[in-house]
Design an enzyme around this catalytic site. Structure first.
Site, PDB file in Angstrom:
ATOM      1  N   LYS A  23       0.941  -1.156   0.070  1.00  0.00           N
ATOM      2  CA  LYS A  23      -0.070  -0.136  -0.138  1.00  0.00           C
ATOM      3  C   LYS A  23       1.018   1.175   0.125  1.00  0.00           C
ATOM      4  CE  LYS A  23      -1.459   1.480   4.164  1.00  0.00           C
ATOM      5  NZ  LYS A  23      -1.297   2.927   4.363  1.00  0.00           N
ATOM      6  N   ASN A  24       1.974   1.282   0.879  1.00  0.00           N
ATOM      7  CA  ASN A  24       2.554   2.358   1.070  1.00  0.00           C
ATOM      8  C   ASN A  24       3.709   2.825  -0.161  1.00  0.00           C
ATOM      9  OD1 ASN A  24       1.245   3.229   3.242  1.00  0.00           O
ATOM     10  ND2 ASN A  24       2.752   2.383   4.689  1.00  0.00           N
ATOM     11  N   ARG A  94      -3.429  10.236   4.400  1.00  0.00           N
ATOM     12  CA  ARG A  94      -1.944  10.831   4.640  1.00  0.00           C
ATOM     13  C   ARG A  94      -1.525  10.813   3.041  1.00  0.00           C
ATOM     14  NH1 ARG A  94       0.437  14.032   8.033  1.00  0.00           N
ATOM     15  NH2 ARG A  94       2.864  13.752   8.094  1.00  0.00           N
ATOM     16  N   CYS A 118      -4.172   7.571   9.770  1.00  0.00           N
ATOM     17  CA  CYS A 118      -4.015   7.277  11.134  1.00  0.00           C
ATOM     18  C   CYS A 118      -3.761   8.466  12.027  1.00  0.00           C
ATOM     19  CB  CYS A 118      -2.924   6.228  11.205  1.00  0.00           C
ATOM     20  SG  CYS A 118      -3.469   4.592  10.675  1.00  0.00           S
ATOM     21  N   ARG A 123       0.899  15.106  12.990  1.00  0.00           N
ATOM     22  CA  ARG A 123       1.630  14.728  12.018  1.00  0.00           C
ATOM     23  C   ARG A 123       1.692  16.063  11.193  1.00  0.00           C
ATOM     24  NH1 ARG A 123      -0.973   8.935   9.957  1.00  0.00           N
ATOM     25  NH2 ARG A 123       1.223   9.160   8.850  1.00  0.00           N
ATOM     26  N   PRO A 124       3.183  16.460  11.625  1.00  0.00           N
ATOM     27  CA  PRO A 124       3.349  17.958  10.838  1.00  0.00           C
ATOM     28  C   PRO A 124       3.866  17.702   9.422  1.00  0.00           C
ATOM     29  CG  PRO A 124       5.159  17.197  12.557  1.00  0.00           C
ATOM     30  CD  PRO A 124       3.998  16.285  12.574  1.00  0.00           C
ATOM     31  N   ASP A 126       6.224  19.920   8.069  1.00  0.00           N
ATOM     32  CA  ASP A 126       7.451  21.006   8.188  1.00  0.00           C
ATOM     33  C   ASP A 126       8.451  20.774   7.022  1.00  0.00           C
ATOM     34  OD1 ASP A 126       7.620  19.239  10.447  1.00  0.00           O
ATOM     35  OD2 ASP A 126       9.521  20.292  10.493  1.00  0.00           O
ATOM     36  N   ASP A 307       5.660   0.289  11.727  1.00  0.00           N
ATOM     37  CA  ASP A 307       4.109   0.035  11.434  1.00  0.00           C
ATOM     38  C   ASP A 307       4.148  -1.698  11.651  1.00  0.00           C
ATOM     39  OD1 ASP A 307       3.692   2.495  10.204  1.00  0.00           O
ATOM     40  OD2 ASP A 307       4.055   1.726   8.027  1.00  0.00           O
ATOM     41  N   ARG A 399      -8.434  -0.556   5.422  1.00  0.00           N
ATOM     42  CA  ARG A 399      -7.467   0.548   4.596  1.00  0.00           C
ATOM     43  C   ARG A 399      -6.107   0.130   4.026  1.00  0.00           C
ATOM     44  NH1 ARG A 399      -6.972   6.015   7.939  1.00  0.00           N
ATOM     45  NH2 ARG A 399      -5.784   6.281   5.758  1.00  0.00           N
TER      46      ARG A 399
END
Ligand code: EPZ
Length: 425
Positions: A23-24, A94, A118, A123-124, A126, A307, A399
């Site tokens: 998935k990622n 995300r 999630c 969850r920045p 920057d 994960d 998901r």
């Protein structure tokens, strides 16, 4: 009525499971398609809701898709419109942050909803912003919408990330693939999904080197062309089934995986009592004796993956001697432990670690998935618990785990999806 899983625990898993595409890795590749106007065929795209949502985002933007099989799709993004981004959909995952790099790369501008996914506290973004701004982009956030534009076009840059962020590395690669000059990302994330994105873009004519190392170099090209590409197998899905086999005292053969990606997972499992035999594309795991405790510390790849830390928690609960998990990537990733305690687990939480004294008897209870991997941990706990577990909020699990019900029942799990009201609540 929200669906839940009814799990009757105590059955060792035995048989073979084929691991799906990651998935990622599939998420950044799908957003990378925006940069490739020609037709692309993707294989081993995992049938999970995050991927379906991404395909919906692309289609609403004007992509043309043809499903070739449940796991393969042909896509063309020639007519994609940056003003047609479905903002509310982008806020549900995300990976939609990858629209920033892809939109800048193709159109020099885009707007997207603040990415969801999630909930691990803040969850920045920057690092994403700093990298894109150093390439000439400006980014504004107003009313839940992120707007980015590069008024004078994107240019190359050399940037060192403060932390090897997966998402910032992906956005940098996407933005730089078609930008003028050579961009260098130092302290880049080294995860296999970064390598897969680079391999995919290179197959389309990009010039990216160093992916998988801490320094990725992207020489911008003027155009990318179509290709046919197979997404890399999912190391987290594979690791989850390894934990499930060990927790239930079973024996599983996993096919379609890259054992090299699982080094940091195989080694603690062996310490905990699993017998693991690794061959080129298969891995067999068996646990028949005692389960021992260990200490785990999450870290960016090639370290032990964050994960997979929740999926190890039921093993530590059951183990002799117990153990500890240090969470170094996401501070708030222990929400699932409260649910594990409802099943008889003992977990002592500190600031950035959790202690598991071990020797617990896990028992069926009514629990809910708190997030994707936390949900997988509770599913594993249910599989090895005494009695029946009702696991709610399973949309989190859907998901990221393709066909998990069928995969698990095929190897002996007693698990079914129910639509009626939870009986134990
Ligand atoms: C990706 O998230 C994965 N998601 C996550 O998997 C995974 O946990 C994470 O990488 C780490 O491996 C996807 O690939 C869609 P990061 P990402 O940027 O890219 C901090 C799952 O279960 N950080 O590497 O969002 C951040 O707060 C999901 O499949 C900043 O401070 O992760 C965190 O502490 C959950 N500023 C750390 O870096 C930034 O700009 C790692 O984040 C970016 C990140």
């Amino acid at each position: 009525m929200t669906p839940y899983l009814l799990i009757r625990g105590g059955r060792p898993l035995r048989g073979e499971i084929r691991v799906d595409g990651m998935k990622n890795a599939a998420l950044p590749i799908l957003f990378a398609l925006i940069l490739v106007r020609d037709e692309v065929t993707l294989e081993d795209l995992p049938p999970v809701t995050d991927i379906e949502t991404t395909l919906q985002i692309l289609c609403k933007m004007g992509a043309e898709t043809k499903r070739l099989s449940p796991n393969a799709i042909r896509i063309q993004t020639k007519n994609v419109d940056p003003d047609a981004v479905p903002l509310s959909l982008t806020s549900t995952l995300r990976g939609s942050s990858y629209l920033l790099g892809a939109g800048l790369g193709r159109f020099g501008r885009i707007a997207t909803g603040i990415p969801g996914g999630c909930n691990f506290g803040t969850r920045p973004l920057d690092q994403h912003f700093r990298l894109l701004e150093s390439m000439g982009a400006t980014i504004e956030c107003e009313n839940g919408i992120l707007r980015t534009t590069a008024p004078r076009g994107l240019h190359s840059a050399t940037v060192r990330l403060d932390f090897p962020s997966v998402g910032a590395t992906v956005n940098g690669i996407l933005a730089a693939a078609l930008a003028e000059g050579t961009t260098v990302i130092a302290n880049a994330a080294r995860e296999p999904h970064i390598v897969d994105l680079a391999n995919f873009l290179n197959a389309c004519g990009a010039e990216i080197s160093g992916a998988g190392s801490p320094c990725v170099t992207i020489r911008g090209v003027s155009k990318l062309h179509g290709t046919r590409y197979r997404v890399v197998p999912d190391m987290i899905e594979a690791g989850t089934y390894l934990c499930a086999a060990c927790a239930t005292g079973g024996k599983l053969r996993l096919s379609n995986l890259c054992p090299d990606h699982l080094g940091a997972v195989v080694s603690p499992l062996r310490k905990m009592g699993a017998e693991i035999v690794v061959s080129e594309k298969h891995l067999t795991v068996e646990r028949s004796g005692n389960l021992y405790g260990t200490v785990l510390e999450t870290a960016p790849y090639p370290g032990f993956p964050t994960d997979l830390q929740p999926q190890f928690a039921p093993l530590l609960c059951l183990s002799r001697g117990g153990g500890r998990i240090y969470e170094r990537v996401w501070k708030s990733r222990f929400q699932y432990t409260a649910e594990l305690c409802r099943m008889g687990g003992t977990v002592l939480l500190a600031d950035d670690f959790a202690d598991f004294p071990g020797g617990d008897r896990l028992q069926g209870a009514c629990v809910r998935a708190t997030d994707l991997r936390g949900g997988a941990a509770l599913l594993i706990a249910g599989l090895c618990a005494e009695g029946e577990t009702e696991l709610g909020e399973i949309h989190h699990i859907e998901r990221g785990y393709p066909d998990f019900l069928k995969k698990l029942t095929d190897v002996g799990a007693d698990i079914s999806k129910k639509d009626e009201k939870l009986t134990k609540s």
